[in-house]
Design an enzyme around this catalytic site. Structure first.
Site, PDB file in Angstrom:
ATOM      1  N   ASN A   1      -6.512  14.371  -1.835  1.00 47.84           N
ATOM      2  CA  ASN A   1      -7.322  14.492  -0.609  1.00 47.84           C
ATOM      3  C   ASN A   1      -7.431  16.151  -0.672  1.00 47.84           C
ATOM      4  O   ASN A   1      -6.830  17.043  -0.286  1.00 47.84           O
ATOM      5  CB  ASN A   1      -6.516  14.440   0.699  1.00 47.84           C
TER       6      ASN A   1
ATOM      7  N   HIS B   1     -15.132   9.725   1.516  1.00 47.10           N
ATOM      8  CA  HIS B   1     -13.955  10.816   1.346  1.00 47.10           C
ATOM      9  C   HIS B   1     -12.909  10.305   0.857  1.00 47.10           C
ATOM     10  O   HIS B   1     -12.420   9.137   1.043  1.00 47.10           O
ATOM     11  CB  HIS B   1     -13.681  11.169   2.941  1.00 47.10           C
TER      12      HIS B   1
ATOM     13  N   CYS C   1     -12.281  17.573   7.082  1.00 46.77           N
ATOM     14  CA  CYS C   1     -12.528  16.685   5.609  1.00 46.77           C
ATOM     15  C   CYS C   1     -13.987  16.295   6.056  1.00 46.77           C
ATOM     16  O   CYS C   1     -14.319  15.721   4.771  1.00 46.77           O
ATOM     17  CB  CYS C   1     -11.590  15.451   5.525  1.00 46.77           C
TER      18      CYS C   1
HETATM   19  N1  COA Z   1       7.724   9.217   0.035  1.00 46.94           N
HETATM   20  C1  COA Z   1       8.654   8.251   0.310  1.00 46.94           C
HETATM   21  N2  COA Z   1       8.663   7.855   1.643  1.00 46.94           N
HETATM   22  C2  COA Z   1       7.886   8.168   2.554  1.00 46.94           C
HETATM   23  C3  COA Z   1       6.839   9.137   2.287  1.00 46.94           C
HETATM   24  C4  COA Z   1       6.899   9.764   1.003  1.00 46.94           C
HETATM   25  N3  COA Z   1       5.998  10.656   0.525  1.00 46.94           N
HETATM   26  N4  COA Z   1       6.352   9.468   3.573  1.00 46.94           N
HETATM   27  C5  COA Z   1       6.671   8.856   4.450  1.00 46.94           C
HETATM   28  N5  COA Z   1       7.663   7.923   3.878  1.00 46.94           N
HETATM   29  C6  COA Z   1       8.539   6.905   4.546  1.00 46.94           C
HETATM   30  C7  COA Z   1       8.509   7.107   6.169  1.00 46.94           C
HETATM   31  O1  COA Z   1       9.518   7.967   6.307  1.00 46.94           O
HETATM   32  C8  COA Z   1       8.774   5.757   6.352  1.00 46.94           C
HETATM   33  O2  COA Z   1      10.089   5.368   6.267  1.00 46.94           O
HETATM   34  P1  COA Z   1      10.928   4.479   7.414  1.00 46.94           P
HETATM   35  O3  COA Z   1      10.157   3.058   7.355  1.00 46.94           O
HETATM   36  O4  COA Z   1      12.172   4.560   6.903  1.00 46.94           O
HETATM   37  O5  COA Z   1      10.549   5.261   8.631  1.00 46.94           O
HETATM   38  C9  COA Z   1       8.153   4.874   5.535  1.00 46.94           C
HETATM   39  O6  COA Z   1       7.891   5.536   4.222  1.00 46.94           O
HETATM   40  C10 COA Z   1       6.555   4.326   6.056  1.00 46.94           C
HETATM   41  O7  COA Z   1       5.965   5.071   6.532  1.00 46.94           O
HETATM   42  P2  COA Z   1       4.396   5.101   7.212  1.00 46.94           P
HETATM   43  O8  COA Z   1       4.291   6.412   7.799  1.00 46.94           O
HETATM   44  O9  COA Z   1       4.432   3.974   7.842  1.00 46.94           O
HETATM   45  O10 COA Z   1       3.660   4.630   5.808  1.00 46.94           O
HETATM   46  P3  COA Z   1       2.158   4.120   5.806  1.00 46.94           P
HETATM   47  O11 COA Z   1       2.001   3.211   5.108  1.00 46.94           O
HETATM   48  O12 COA Z   1       1.390   4.641   7.121  1.00 46.94           O
HETATM   49  O13 COA Z   1       1.523   5.448   4.721  1.00 46.94           O
HETATM   50  C11 COA Z   1       0.197   7.536   4.786  1.00 46.94           C
HETATM   51  C12 COA Z   1       1.531   6.729   5.092  1.00 46.94           C
HETATM   52  C13 COA Z   1       0.181   9.014   5.277  1.00 46.94           C
HETATM   53  C14 COA Z   1       0.240   7.463   3.418  1.00 46.94           C
HETATM   54  C15 COA Z   1      -0.887   6.849   5.591  1.00 46.94           C
HETATM   55  O14 COA Z   1      -0.393   6.586   7.005  1.00 46.94           O
HETATM   56  C16 COA Z   1      -2.041   7.552   5.534  1.00 46.94           C
HETATM   57  O15 COA Z   1      -2.653   7.557   4.607  1.00 46.94           O
HETATM   58  N6  COA Z   1      -2.485   8.018   6.546  1.00 46.94           N
HETATM   59  C17 COA Z   1      -3.977   8.355   6.821  1.00 46.94           C
HETATM   60  C18 COA Z   1      -3.515   9.944   6.163  1.00 46.94           C
HETATM   61  C19 COA Z   1      -4.985  10.508   6.061  1.00 46.94           C
HETATM   62  O16 COA Z   1      -6.142   9.969   5.578  1.00 46.94           O
HETATM   63  N7  COA Z   1      -5.315  11.819   6.488  1.00 46.94           N
HETATM   64  C20 COA Z   1      -6.371  12.423   6.602  1.00 46.94           C
HETATM   65  C21 COA Z   1      -7.518  11.970   7.074  1.00 46.94           C
HETATM   66  S1  COA Z   1      -8.805  13.018   6.561  1.00 46.94           S
END
Ligand code: COA
Length: 343
Positions: free
Chosen positions: A291, A261, A113
């Site tokens: 993204n 980004h 990215c």
């Molecule tokens: N829909 C519904 N629920 C979802 C889900 C989806 N698409 N994806 C995950 N969940 C659930 C998880 O299973 C978890 O459930 P649980 O509490 O029962 O275990 C809950 O939602 C919370 O998950 P969590 O991973 O803690 O959520 P979060 O607030 O961290 O959000 C992301 C997840 C991926 C959106 C976030 O971590 C993120 O943006 N990370 C960076 C990603 C990124 O930028 N990557 C590229 C970098 S270049």
């Protein structure tokens, strides 16, 4: 002394749009969860017959038209991509051929990215060194071909598209002020696509009546520890924007536009807060693009540019964070007037 000025900008988004509601039909998710956690509402998905190089060529054509140039006015072509058409030849040489370009060097760079931010730093250094006068720099990604469409924690995040700029060396002051790049491979397992390969000729994947052009389905797909990526991204982006401002002796208030980004609106907001910037001065395309990896920064730049809000004399800050981890930032003193759609 030569300065690298952006003299043309273009973007391309595939026709097909996939909304959060479409995703509700294929994984256990909801529109409200995706919007609240990421800020994403929809994303574009590459057509079955298209490849990364086709999107790159389309964005490049618009950037060249905007610059009033043709492909053979270019001295070098760089494609930043994580989803090359194939392992080799480089996507850049395929794009060169699709644009009927001849006799100039063309190569890919891979910083996921952060590919466009890394590429801009490369191109700027080569222009300053007098190696090339004009560089066509493209970020192009078919992320839909490497995500696991059965994994709700990743498939909701990504989209496809391409963005391009033409850089030109001029003695005129302004243009790219400078760049700061970082990487730390100790984090490499937190975000990776270990078994992915070239993606020009996708297999098909059908699910709940939706037809994907992908070979992913859990085999050659993106794997991510989202929480940990989020935490490190916020910290490192906060550090890198401070570092670049210090290095070039600027203050937060000197920045007119932040072009981050587009991975997650909450990461973007955290960086804007760090800079004390109003979100009105932050380019935001994550809602409609998701993204798009290395295409995200040039696509956001293109939208801001075509909205008519970028004005000569303004200072803009680009930043990105990526798997690796690899992250970085570029500062630009904007010099381009208006835009042209060319022919
Ligand atoms: N829909 C519904 N629920 C979802 C889900 C989806 N698409 N994806 C995950 N969940 C659930 C998880 O299973 C978890 O459930 P649980 O509490 O029962 O275990 C809950 O939602 C919370 O998950 P969590 O991973 O803690 O959520 P979060 O607030 O961290 O959000 C992301 C997840 C991926 C959106 C976030 O971590 C993120 O943006 N990370 C960076 C990603 C990124 O930028 N990557 C590229 C970098 S270049």
């Amino acid at each position: 002394m030569m300065h690298s000025h952006i003299v043309g900008i273009g973007g391309y988004l595939p026709e097909r749009i996939m909304t959060n509601h479409d995703l509700e039909k294929i994984v256990d998710t909801s529109d409200s969860w995706i919007r609240e956690r990421t800020g994403i509402s929809r994303r574009h998905i590459i057509g079955r017959e298209q490849a990364t190089s086709d999107m790159a060529a389309a964005a490049a054509r618009q950037a060249l038209a905007d610059a009033g140039l043709t492909i053979n006015d270019i001295d070098a072509l760089i494609v930043a991509t994580t989803t090359p058409d194939m392992i080799f030849p480089s996507t850049a040489t395929i794009v060169q051929s699709k644009l009927d370009g001849k006799d100039f060097p063309a190569w890919d760079i891979q910083a996921v990215c952060s590919g466009f931010v890394y590429g801009l730093a490369h191109a700027d250094c080569m222009i300053r060194a007098g190696m090339f006068r004009r560089v066509l720099l493209i970020g192009s990604e078919a992320m839909s071909r490497i995500v696991d469409w059965t994994d709700r924690t990743t498939c909701v995040l990504f989209g496809d598209g391409a963005g391009a700029v033409v850089l030109e060396g001029r003695e005129q002051e302004g243009g790219v002020v400078g760049s700061v790049l970082h990487a730390d491979g100790a984090y490499r397992d937190l975000l990776k696509a270990e078994h992915a390969h070239g993606h020009a000729s996708p297999d098909s994947f059908h699910r709940e009546g939706i037809d994907f052009a992908t070979d992913a389905a859990g085999i050659a797909a993106v794997e991510m520890k989202g929480n940990e990526v989020f935490r490190v991204a916020v910290t490192k982006l906060g550090e890198v924007v401070n570092e670049i401002l210090q290095r070039y002796e600027l203050e937060d208030k000197d920045i007119d536009w932040l072009i981050p980004h587009q991975a997650n609106i909450r990461i973007i907001q955290a960086t804007a807060r760090k800079l004390g910037m109003d979100m009105q001065r932050v380019a935001q395309t994550v809602k409609d693009h998701g993204n798009t990896s290395s295409a995200s920064v040039p696509l956001a730049l293109n939208e801001l540019y075509r909205s008519g809000q970028l004005q000569p004399g303004q200072t803009i800050l680009l930043e990105a964070f990526a798997g690796g981890f690899a992250w970085g930032a570029n500062l630009i003193k904007w010099t381009k007037q208006g835009f042209s759609n060319g022919t």
